[in-house]
Design an enzyme around this catalytic site. Structure first.
Site, PDB file in Angstrom:
ATOM      1  N   ARG A 106      34.584  43.172  39.320  1.00  0.00           N
ATOM      2  CA  ARG A 106      33.892  43.084  38.013  1.00  0.00           C
ATOM      3  C   ARG A 106      34.788  43.837  36.981  1.00  0.00           C
ATOM      4  O   ARG A 106      35.409  44.702  37.269  1.00  0.00           O
ATOM      5  CB  ARG A 106      32.545  43.852  38.017  1.00  0.00           C
ATOM      6  CG  ARG A 106      31.479  42.938  38.813  1.00  0.00           C
ATOM      7  CD  ARG A 106      31.152  41.667  37.942  1.00  0.00           C
ATOM      8  NE  ARG A 106      29.837  41.117  38.708  1.00  0.00           N
ATOM      9  CZ  ARG A 106      29.940  40.179  39.647  1.00  0.00           C
ATOM     10  NH1 ARG A 106      31.018  39.454  39.781  1.00  0.00           N
ATOM     11  NH2 ARG A 106      28.852  39.557  39.945  1.00  0.00           N
TER      12      ARG A 106
ATOM     13  N   HIS B 227      37.299  34.077  35.207  1.00  0.00           N
ATOM     14  CA  HIS B 227      36.287  34.316  36.080  1.00  0.00           C
ATOM     15  C   HIS B 227      36.110  33.215  37.203  1.00  0.00           C
ATOM     16  O   HIS B 227      34.909  32.874  37.390  1.00  0.00           O
ATOM     17  CB  HIS B 227      34.948  34.878  35.513  1.00  0.00           C
ATOM     18  CG  HIS B 227      33.964  35.791  36.477  1.00  0.00           C
ATOM     19  ND1 HIS B 227      33.263  36.566  36.023  1.00  0.00           N
ATOM     20  CD2 HIS B 227      33.905  35.683  37.989  1.00  0.00           C
ATOM     21  CE1 HIS B 227      32.570  37.366  36.926  1.00  0.00           C
ATOM     22  NE2 HIS B 227      33.002  36.678  38.103  1.00  0.00           N
TER      23      HIS B 227
ATOM     24  N   GLU C 182      32.828  40.232  29.322  1.00  0.00           N
ATOM     25  CA  GLU C 182      32.976  38.629  29.306  1.00  0.00           C
ATOM     26  C   GLU C 182      31.817  37.909  28.478  1.00  0.00           C
ATOM     27  O   GLU C 182      30.864  38.382  28.417  1.00  0.00           O
ATOM     28  CB  GLU C 182      32.711  38.293  30.891  1.00  0.00           C
ATOM     29  CG  GLU C 182      33.962  38.622  31.700  1.00  0.00           C
ATOM     30  CD  GLU C 182      33.754  38.142  33.082  1.00  0.00           C
ATOM     31  OE1 GLU C 182      32.814  37.561  33.490  1.00  0.00           O
ATOM     32  OE2 GLU C 182      34.478  38.978  33.978  1.00  0.00           O
TER      33      GLU C 182
ATOM     34  N   ARG D 272      33.735  54.100  50.008  1.00  0.00           N
ATOM     35  CA  ARG D 272      32.815  55.226  49.869  1.00  0.00           C
ATOM     36  C   ARG D 272      32.946  56.074  51.453  1.00  0.00           C
ATOM     37  O   ARG D 272      32.719  57.327  51.178  1.00  0.00           O
ATOM     38  CB  ARG D 272      31.248  55.029  49.683  1.00  0.00           C
ATOM     39  CG  ARG D 272      30.947  54.458  48.421  1.00  0.00           C
ATOM     40  CD  ARG D 272      29.443  54.215  48.214  1.00  0.00           C
ATOM     41  NE  ARG D 272      29.271  52.808  49.213  1.00  0.00           N
ATOM     42  CZ  ARG D 272      28.269  52.207  49.258  1.00  0.00           C
ATOM     43  NH1 ARG D 272      27.172  52.575  48.583  1.00  0.00           N
ATOM     44  NH2 ARG D 272      28.125  50.935  49.907  1.00  0.00           N
TER      45      ARG D 272
END
Length: 335
Positions: free
Chosen positions: A242, A289, A271, A185
């Site tokens: 993610r 994961h 998922e 950011r």
């Protein structure tokens, strides 16, 4: 006659290791783990159970929504096991004065290790090589069997999200003699790596795009067809953050149509469901994961959860509050 002290009630919103649950059961009165979807499970709790819950242990992917929190009238703390907390409604928690904590950095080394493992696996085609061996196809000529590939040395790694995990990835990539850039950011003055103002600019520069950004609504599908096209036909993408950060449909098309060369994925958009089209692709290395799934990482995360619970029930400020959450008042100790 004095009665025994009443132990505070802690609700488990996620499945946790048995040893950790056993240890927690000696300190707290545990409920759960509840099945998902979590808001529905909370609504189904007997009112007397819901009314005594003081704290919740959850994970970032569990939908700890406004409705779920509303069903727990006495809750004052939500502890996320792991660094992620995208499933928690922070606004609803702040309105109620509910503290929200996570486990920042506890699994950073483990996640960074797997990120490099997936990169090596995809670039060096380890899943394909393993399959060739198991089929009995190797007769000694690996170049004819697998083809020659470019190694890691000298490749440009673009890291999307230069937090604690991203920095660990950068350090490991540097040891492989790779060039490093990043997009956040805002720039990190302490980073020492080139900063790119947009994700698409980073992708256009990079040979490898590493996804290490914290998940949230603001970066859902941030890696879209345009970013993948900018990465280009010799590019690789690795995701240990993610699944929702990548538009999975666009990724499948890019891998299938040669828009990018390959991918290494530990996380997926829905998922544990993985599209058959993705599973069928030969140019992707997959894992279920498991990036944070080392013994030392799990123990470190568990210690942070216990430290936050202990602080909360002692009426002290929590130890690792979520940075986006508003400052929370100290909780009164349970009597």
């Amino acid at each position: 006659m004095n009665g025994a002290a009443i132990r505070p009630t802690v609700l488990l919103a996620a499945h946790l290791p048995d040893e950790f649950v056993q240890r927690m059961s000696t300190r707290y009165d545990l409920l759960g783990p509840l099945s998902t979807p979590f808001p529905d499970a909370v609504a189904a709790l007997p009112p007397e159970d819901a009314a005594r819950v003081r704290a919740v242990i959850t994970s970032g992917v569990v939908n700890t929504s406004r409705a779920a929190l509303a069903g727990l009238p006495a809750v004052g703390l939500v502890c996320c096991l792991g660094s992620g907390y995208e499933g928690v409604d922070l606004i609803a928690a702040a309105e109620r004065g509910i503290a929200v904590t996570h486990s920042p950095g506890a699994n950073a080394s483990a996640v960074a290790d797997l990120a490099l493992g997936l990169l090596i696996g995809s670039v060096r085609r380890l899943p394909q090589a393993d399959a060739c061996l198991r089929r009995g196809e190797w007769k000694g000529d690996y170049a004819h069997l697998m083809g020659l590939v470019r190694g890691l040395t000298g490749r440009k790694v673009g890291i999307y999200g230069l937090g604690e995990i991203g920095m660990k990835i950068a350090q490991r990539a540097a040891a492989f003699e790779m060039e490093i850039g990043y997009h956040n950011r805002k720039p990190r003055p302490d980073a020492g790596y080139p900063y790119f103002a947009t994700l698409r600019e980073l992708a256009a520069w990079a040979d490898v795009l590493m996804i290490a950004v914290r998940a949230g609504a603001a970066n859902r599908h941030a890696v879209d067809a345009g970013v993948l096209a900018a990465l280009g036909p010799q590019g690789y993408i690795v995701n240990i953050a993610r699944g929702a950060v990548i538009d999975e449909t666009a990724l499948i098309h890019a891998l299938r149509d040669g828009v990018i060369e390959g991918a290494g994925l530990d996380v997926f958009e829905r998922e544990p469901d993985i599209p058959d089209e993705l599973l069928a692709l030969p140019n992707v290395a997959l894992s279920p994961h498991i990036a944070g799934g080392t013994l030392d990482a799990q123990q470190a995360m568990q210690r942070m959860v216990v430290a936050n619970l202990d602080a909360f029930f002692a009426g002290r400020p929590v130890v690792t509050p979520v940075p986006e959450a508003l400052p929370q008042p100290q909780a009164a100790a349970a009597g």
